[in-house]
Design a protein around this motif. Sequence first.
Motif, PDB file in Angstrom:
ATOM      1  N   ASN B 153      -3.937  -3.210  -1.904  1.00 32.66           N
ATOM      2  CA  ASN B 153      -4.099  -4.709  -1.358  1.00 32.66           C
ATOM      3  C   ASN B 153      -4.479  -5.686  -2.433  1.00 32.66           C
ATOM      4  OD1 ASN B 153      -3.881  -4.044   1.523  1.00 32.66           O
ATOM      5  ND2 ASN B 153      -5.977  -3.768   1.755  1.00 32.66           N
ATOM      6  N   ALA B 154      -5.223  -5.101  -3.467  1.00 32.59           N
ATOM      7  CA  ALA B 154      -5.483  -5.838  -4.415  1.00 32.59           C
ATOM      8  C   ALA B 154      -4.239  -6.350  -5.302  1.00 32.59           C
ATOM      9  CB  ALA B 154      -6.371  -5.330  -5.463  1.00 32.59           C
ATOM     10  N   PHE B 155      -3.392  -5.627  -5.449  1.00 33.09           N
ATOM     11  CA  PHE B 155      -2.074  -5.938  -6.318  1.00 33.09           C
ATOM     12  C   PHE B 155      -1.189  -6.871  -5.366  1.00 33.09           C
ATOM     13  CE2 PHE B 155      -1.417  -3.981 -10.274  1.00 33.09           C
ATOM     14  CZ  PHE B 155      -2.258  -3.360 -10.389  1.00 33.09           C
ATOM     15  N   THR B 156      -0.985  -6.245  -3.946  1.00 33.37           N
ATOM     16  CA  THR B 156      -0.310  -7.385  -3.231  1.00 33.37           C
ATOM     17  C   THR B 156      -0.836  -8.735  -2.941  1.00 33.37           C
ATOM     18  OG1 THR B 156      -0.851  -6.192  -1.422  1.00 33.37           O
ATOM     19  CG2 THR B 156       1.167  -5.554  -1.792  1.00 33.37           C
ATOM     20  N   THR B 157      -1.948  -8.712  -2.668  1.00 32.62           N
ATOM     21  CA  THR B 157      -2.926 -10.095  -2.563  1.00 32.62           C
ATOM     22  C   THR B 157      -2.969 -10.881  -3.772  1.00 32.62           C
ATOM     23  OG1 THR B 157      -4.251  -8.936  -1.128  1.00 32.62           O
ATOM     24  CG2 THR B 157      -5.036 -10.837  -1.596  1.00 32.62           C
ATOM     25  N   PHE B 158      -3.078 -10.244  -4.992  1.00 28.07           N
ATOM     26  CA  PHE B 158      -3.429 -11.536  -6.282  1.00 28.07           C
ATOM     27  C   PHE B 158      -2.429 -11.517  -7.314  1.00 28.07           C
ATOM     28  CE2 PHE B 158      -7.891  -9.925  -4.621  1.00 28.07           C
ATOM     29  CZ  PHE B 158      -8.085 -11.010  -4.126  1.00 28.07           C
ATOM     30  N   THR B 159      -1.297 -10.357  -6.972  1.00 27.64           N
ATOM     31  CA  THR B 159      -0.233 -10.419  -7.940  1.00 27.64           C
ATOM     32  C   THR B 159       1.236 -10.409  -7.317  1.00 27.64           C
ATOM     33  OG1 THR B 159       0.346  -8.153  -8.059  1.00 27.64           O
ATOM     34  CG2 THR B 159      -1.543  -8.975  -9.304  1.00 27.64           C
ATOM     35  N   ASP B 160       2.194 -10.694  -8.148  1.00 21.28           N
ATOM     36  CA  ASP B 160       3.644 -10.855  -7.462  1.00 21.28           C
ATOM     37  C   ASP B 160       4.277  -9.324  -7.334  1.00 21.28           C
ATOM     38  OD1 ASP B 160       4.330 -10.656  -9.776  1.00 21.28           O
ATOM     39  OD2 ASP B 160       5.224 -12.713 -10.072  1.00 21.28           O
ATOM     40  N   LYS B 161       3.287  -8.476  -7.666  1.00 20.80           N
ATOM     41  CA  LYS B 161       3.992  -7.022  -7.814  1.00 20.80           C
ATOM     42  C   LYS B 161       3.264  -6.052  -6.846  1.00 20.80           C
ATOM     43  CE  LYS B 161       6.551  -7.211 -11.755  1.00 20.80           C
ATOM     44  NZ  LYS B 161       6.257  -8.443 -12.325  1.00 20.80           N
ATOM     45  N   THR B 162       3.985  -4.926  -6.419  1.00 17.11           N
ATOM     46  CA  THR B 162       2.967  -3.940  -5.765  1.00 17.11           C
ATOM     47  C   THR B 162       2.558  -2.976  -6.821  1.00 17.11           C
ATOM     48  OG1 THR B 162       5.160  -2.693  -5.661  1.00 17.11           O
ATOM     49  CG2 THR B 162       4.853  -4.029  -3.932  1.00 17.11           C
ATOM     50  N   VAL B 163       1.608  -2.216  -6.433  1.00 11.54           N
ATOM     51  CA  VAL B 163       0.952  -1.442  -7.457  1.00 11.54           C
ATOM     52  C   VAL B 163       2.222  -0.429  -7.906  1.00 11.54           C
ATOM     53  CG1 VAL B 163       0.201   0.197  -5.618  1.00 11.54           C
ATOM     54  CG2 VAL B 163      -0.847   0.289  -7.803  1.00 11.54           C
ATOM     55  N   GLY B 164       3.255  -0.007  -7.274  1.00 13.81           N
ATOM     56  CA  GLY B 164       4.134   0.906  -7.653  1.00 13.81           C
ATOM     57  C   GLY B 164       4.766   0.240  -8.651  1.00 13.81           C
ATOM     58  N   GLU B 165       5.191  -1.125  -8.612  1.00 15.84           N
ATOM     59  CA  GLU B 165       6.124  -1.813  -9.478  1.00 15.84           C
ATOM     60  C   GLU B 165       5.156  -1.792 -10.733  1.00 15.84           C
ATOM     61  OE1 GLU B 165       8.646  -4.628  -6.208  1.00 15.84           O
ATOM     62  OE2 GLU B 165       6.603  -5.398  -7.178  1.00 15.84           O
ATOM     63  N   ALA B 166       3.894  -2.201 -10.593  1.00 19.53           N
ATOM     64  CA  ALA B 166       3.137  -2.493 -11.550  1.00 19.53           C
ATOM     65  C   ALA B 166       3.171  -1.317 -12.568  1.00 19.53           C
ATOM     66  CB  ALA B 166       1.789  -2.937 -11.445  1.00 19.53           C
ATOM     67  N   MET B 167       2.785  -0.095 -11.943  1.00 18.92           N
ATOM     68  CA  MET B 167       2.982   1.436 -12.397  1.00 18.92           C
ATOM     69  C   MET B 167       4.238   1.409 -13.311  1.00 18.92           C
ATOM     70  SD  MET B 167       0.056   2.792 -11.989  1.00 18.92           S
ATOM     71  CE  MET B 167       0.389   4.682 -12.226  1.00 18.92           C
TER      72      MET B 167
END
Lengths: 188, 302
Positions: B153-167
């Motif tokens: 949730n933190a990634f989808t709420t505060f960034t334009d990436k999902t946690v999967g994309e960020a990883m």
Amino acid sequence: MYNSSDLRKGLKIEIDNQPWAVTDFDFYKPGKGQALYRCKLKNMITGTTMDKTYRASDKIGKPELEERECIYCYEDGDRYVFSDDKTYEELYVKSEILGNNVNFLIENAECRILLFNDDPIDVTLPVFIEKVIKETEPGIKGDTATNVVKPATLENGYEIQVPLFVNEGDIVKLDTRTGAYVERVNKA
Amino acid sequence: MSNALIRRDNLILRSQLLKLVRDFFYLNDFTEVCTPIIVKTPALEDHIDAVRCNNHYLRTSPELHMKRLLSADCKRIFQIGSCFRNGEKGRLHNPEFSMLEWYVAGFNYMDILNQTKELVRYVCSNLLNNQKFTYGEQTINVGEEWEQLTVENAFTTFTDKTVGEAMKNNQFEELLTDEIEPEFSPDRATVLIDFPIELGALARASKSNSKLAERWELYIGGLEIANAYSELIDHEEQLRRFINTAELRKKNNREVYPIDEDFIRALKYGLPECAGCALGVDRFLMILSNRASIDEVISFYD
């Protein structure tokens, strides 16, 4: 090449063929994640600044920098000619590299020239130099206590602020880092 | 920084803090333990480097030895002591730092979260006479309900990436620190929960989603204070993960530490279901004494 772990305040690095100095640095490592090396950088030629974060695996360019002790010789068009103290090789420095320092050049002054890929990018002058006052309003005798200043012009046309007691023909000491008057050395 | 600045006020506060922590754990029926500081091999983790000490290492955490105690039927244990991590120096890092670590048999990561709340509130109430205190420009009340956010949730709420994309893009840490951490509630504690399994080398996978580790991180005043998880007790899975980590470290040109066979043997013998938490004592002291940098709470810093 440098590794991220070499980064520290004061380190000089190369990015896209430009030399940058690290002006501020912090190491940060979130949780069990990889380390982040956060830098504030200043371009050593243009003076522009930027933030950049490196990761542990990054390799960072090492700039080809050299500092040489030189003597200032003469002006040649829009270049200034220095001579290397040891090799007597002549170095040419463009006026835009010198900036305001142009006004404080004195023949035979000992300077340090920083070269990046053999091109001069910075000149450090002696901290204090002495210059003759060419033009100023007549001095007011005895006024040494107040902080009141008046404009005065050097022989090269550069204008500085001096105390009221300074006269034309006096020799004054200037700080080249700020361009400010320091004291009167010799009365005319 | 001039060396050896001795900050007397902070020494006294540290002493009071340590006493309160011990009081809390003794009241809760824990045994205080001491495990080796010089170890044959440190825990294999992707991004933690150990300091060498002759042909041994200084511990990066007491985790493996403490879990061996759990498999020897110690059920509630805690330890306070120095840990060492090579190359970690910054505003919030020092290569030698003070760690509080505790383990409870029968607990999962949510049980130990509740206990951490009790501990933090107990320390604040007794040390500051208040659960509310100022850190920098923030006024924090640890008595208020703690904010709880899943990593996803933190990634989808505060960034334009999902946690999967960020990883995948190797941006997890940068987005976490630059875009997510600044969004945490400034007036209470925040718990970031359910990390990708890759970021929990010794943590148990979630029973409902094997891609997640049952792990959380506690933030107070924007500082990461504690890390906890349900412990991985499956020795085969643990060995597989160590081997993967060793390969990754080799690929990244980092020193590859030998696998701790004694630890694997202890898991094989039997580690009970348990959870553990590691809390950075120096950082806790920073927020309790309103200090911006870790060097201000360490007695001898150079």
